[in-house]
Scaffold this motif. Structure first.
Motif, short mmCIF file in Angstrom:
data_model
loop_
_atom_site.label_atom_id
_atom_site.label_comp_id
_atom_site.label_asym_id
_atom_site.label_seq_id
_atom_site.Cartn_x
_atom_site.Cartn_y
_atom_site.Cartn_z
N ARG A 297 72.79 48.85 7.28
CA ARG A 297 71.57 49.61 7.66
C ARG A 297 70.92 50.57 6.92
O ARG A 297 71.86 51.38 6.16
CB ARG A 297 71.94 49.90 9.02
CG ARG A 297 72.53 48.69 9.89
CD ARG A 297 72.35 48.98 11.56
NE ARG A 297 73.25 50.22 11.83
CZ ARG A 297 74.59 49.99 12.05
NH1 ARG A 297 75.09 48.93 11.97
NH2 ARG A 297 75.47 51.13 12.37
N PRO A 298 69.87 51.23 7.23
CA PRO A 298 69.53 52.36 6.47
C PRO A 298 70.15 53.59 6.42
O PRO A 298 70.33 54.42 5.60
CB PRO A 298 68.10 52.48 6.82
CG PRO A 298 67.71 51.33 7.47
CD PRO A 298 69.06 50.65 8.19
N GLN A 319 64.95 48.46 2.02
CA GLN A 319 64.10 49.67 1.69
C GLN A 319 63.00 49.53 2.97
O GLN A 319 62.33 48.62 3.00
CB GLN A 319 63.41 49.47 0.52
CG GLN A 319 64.11 49.65 -0.66
CD GLN A 319 63.35 49.78 -2.14
OE1 GLN A 319 62.57 50.61 -2.08
NE2 GLN A 319 63.79 48.77 -2.98
N PRO A 320 63.17 50.43 3.74
CA PRO A 320 62.24 50.35 5.07
C PRO A 320 60.94 50.32 4.75
O PRO A 320 60.13 50.76 3.60
CB PRO A 320 62.37 51.70 5.74
CG PRO A 320 63.82 52.29 5.35
CD PRO A 320 64.04 51.58 3.96
N GLY A 321 60.12 49.14 5.37
CA GLY A 321 58.81 49.01 5.20
C GLY A 321 58.62 47.88 3.90
O GLY A 321 57.30 47.68 3.84
N TYR A 357 68.43 56.45 4.82
CA TYR A 357 68.48 56.37 3.28
C TYR A 357 67.03 55.73 2.95
O TYR A 357 66.53 54.75 3.18
CB TYR A 357 69.45 55.71 2.52
CG TYR A 357 69.17 55.64 0.98
CD1 TYR A 357 69.14 56.94 0.27
CD2 TYR A 357 68.90 54.50 0.36
CE1 TYR A 357 68.56 57.06 -1.15
CE2 TYR A 357 68.57 54.53 -0.78
CZ TYR A 357 68.55 55.70 -1.46
OH TYR A 357 68.25 55.66 -3.29
N HIS A 358 66.14 56.71 2.03
CA HIS A 358 65.12 56.16 1.30
C HIS A 358 65.12 56.15 -0.02
O HIS A 358 65.04 57.39 -0.67
CB HIS A 358 63.83 57.20 2.23
CG HIS A 358 63.33 57.08 3.64
ND1 HIS A 358 62.91 55.93 4.07
CD2 HIS A 358 63.94 57.41 4.51
CE1 HIS A 358 62.81 56.07 5.41
NE2 HIS A 358 63.70 57.01 5.76
N TYR A 359 64.94 55.00 -0.75
CA TYR A 359 65.12 55.28 -2.27
C TYR A 359 63.85 55.72 -2.61
O TYR A 359 62.73 55.56 -2.44
CB TYR A 359 65.27 53.74 -2.50
CG TYR A 359 65.06 53.74 -4.13
CD1 TYR A 359 66.16 54.33 -4.98
CD2 TYR A 359 64.16 52.81 -4.73
CE1 TYR A 359 66.12 54.02 -6.28
CE2 TYR A 359 64.10 52.61 -6.09
CZ TYR A 359 65.18 53.39 -6.80
OH TYR A 359 65.04 53.31 -8.24
#
Length: 433
Positions: A297-298, A319-321, A357-359
């Motif tokens: 998960r994120p 990657q969210p979104g 986490y946001h890359y």
């Protein structure tokens, strides 16, 4: 009882995380931190192409896990993970054998409260006929050193020859990603260096390097504005670049493409594609994808167990979104290690809500040995900036120095840089043994 954190895998991400947690939680006695790896030493994986070409002496740039653990308040265990008991919160390590096949370290189990899996990836040969038997891979230091020794053996045999026959060597590299491109340039440099040191029975122009890519261009994972200049530079160096050329079979002395082209090669390197280690496939019921990556998960927690985290190349992180996964890159592992250092502290404090986490893509840099470098840097203030030549080379070198600073601290890294500078005058520019 002290919270037990076990990190499996001492690559760039795993070692950085163990070091960070040791300095904070381990030093203060808030948690016991243990790192598990199959080797006793660490070398930064993006440098393996330099080890293979001989431009980097791996014994000088390696880091010892036992010493790093002592300096940074964590424990190191030598072993290879072979099983997982999620209910009992234990991992199994297989026995470690010495060079003679005798048992060095017995099989055993280690308990954990939080498990972090960071075992990286291996090269994916996609089941291509003959690839496993006849190609060399660059996943580990031993593999890179094996390639270097085979390369050097060709030159030593030619150097000892007494005939006037023009000696040649042909190298084929499958995969025009960063590893393949950088290896091709390093080998071209090695050919000139070897000749300069007197191993000149094989002239630089008689090392024939072929770079083979199944896709339409080199560096397919990076923007075309980077791939284009790199392609041109490689061709200027005399590297034969074949795109839209998928390899269907590898034999002892050649590669055969799907359209029937035969590419002679005495040395063959497979550097196309990745997959996570096979033992991870649905291990203990955890969710994995088609290339054995653990689905997370994120928060970097595995989809079916909140007590198990995974990051780096062995994790499929969304990657969210978007419908994309975080790419398997060193900067992603570094970012994830930084996040997990904070997340595990929160977890020990009893916080159930962990950050996602946001890359962030800070750009890409490709080194073409001493000849050139090219890449782009991305930031919120300056946008995207293209770099080439000396400046790009300096930024490329700085990436490794940043990795060293994360492990050694600023002062030690400066001492390493000074020692490296002093050593240049007393050591050959290429490893000749």
């Amino acid at each position: 009882m002290t919270h037990r954190i076990v990190i499996v895998g001492g690559g760039a991400g795993g070692l950085e995380l163990a070091t960070r947690l040791g300095k904070t939680l381990g030093k203060r006695g808030k948690a016991s931190v243990m790192l598990v790896d199959t080797n006793l030493t660490h070398i930064w994986k993006p440098l393996l192409h330099e080890v293979a070409a001989g431009s980097l002496n791996s014994s000088e740039d390696e880091l010892n896990y036992v010493a790093q653990a002592k300096w940074n308040h964590f424990e190191f265990q030598l072993g290879r993970m072979s099983g997982l008991d999620r209910e009992g919160k234990k991992i199994s390590l297989s026995a470690t054998l010495d060079e003679d096949g005798q048992e060095l370290v017995p099989a055993r189990e280690l308990g954990y409260d939080t498990l972090v899996i960071a075992v990286g990836s291996t090269t994916n040969d996609f089941g291509t006929k003959g690839a496993a038997e006849h190609c060399l891979f660059l996943d580990t230091r031993k593999q890179a050193e094996r390639f270097h020794q085979q390369l050097l053996n060709h030159y030593l045999r030619a150097h000892a020859g007494q005939t006037d026959v023009v000696e040649q060597i042909s190298v084929a590299i499958v995969g025009a990603g960063a590893t393949g491109v950088e290896l091709a340039a390093e080998l071209h440099n090695a050919a000139h260096e070897l000749a300069a040191y007197g191993l000149d029975r094989i002239k630089p122009e008689n090392m024939h390097i072929t770079l083979i890519e199944a896709g339409p261009r080199v560096l397919p994972a990076l923007p075309e504005r980077i791939g284009g200049p790199v392609h041109k530079t490689l061709e200027k160096l005399g590297v034969t670049v074949l795109t839209n050329s998928a390899v269907s079979e590898v034999t002892a002395d050649s590669l055969i493409t799907k359209d029937g082209q035969v590419i002679p090669a005495s040395l063959k390197v497979w550097a196309a594609g990745i997959r996570a280690p096979g033992f991870l496939h649905e291990i203990a019921g955890l969710e994995t994808n088609r290339i054995n990556q653990l689905v997370v998960r994120p928060t970097l927690q595995t989809s079916r167990d909140d007590n198990i985290f995974a990051f780096g190349d062995c994790a499929a992180c969304p990657q969210p979104g978007t419908d994309k996964m975080v790419p398997p890159r060193a900067q992603a592992a570094h970012q994830q290690a930084s996040l997990l250092a904070k997340s595990l502290k929160l977890r020990i404090e009893g916080k159930s809500q962990l950050p996602d986490y946001h890359y962030r893509d800070y750009g890409s840099l490709i080194s073409l040995s001493s000849f050139s470098a090219v890449g782009n840097l991305m930031g919120s203030l300056m946008g995207t900036v293209m770099l080439e030549g000396w400046l790009a080379r300096m930024f490329y070198i700085s990436l490794y120095r940043m990795h060293q600073m994360a492990l050694y601290g600023t002062f030690r890294t400066l001492m390493l840089m000074l020692g490296s500078r002093i050593g240049r005058g007393t050591e050959p520019r290429l490893k000749l043994h």
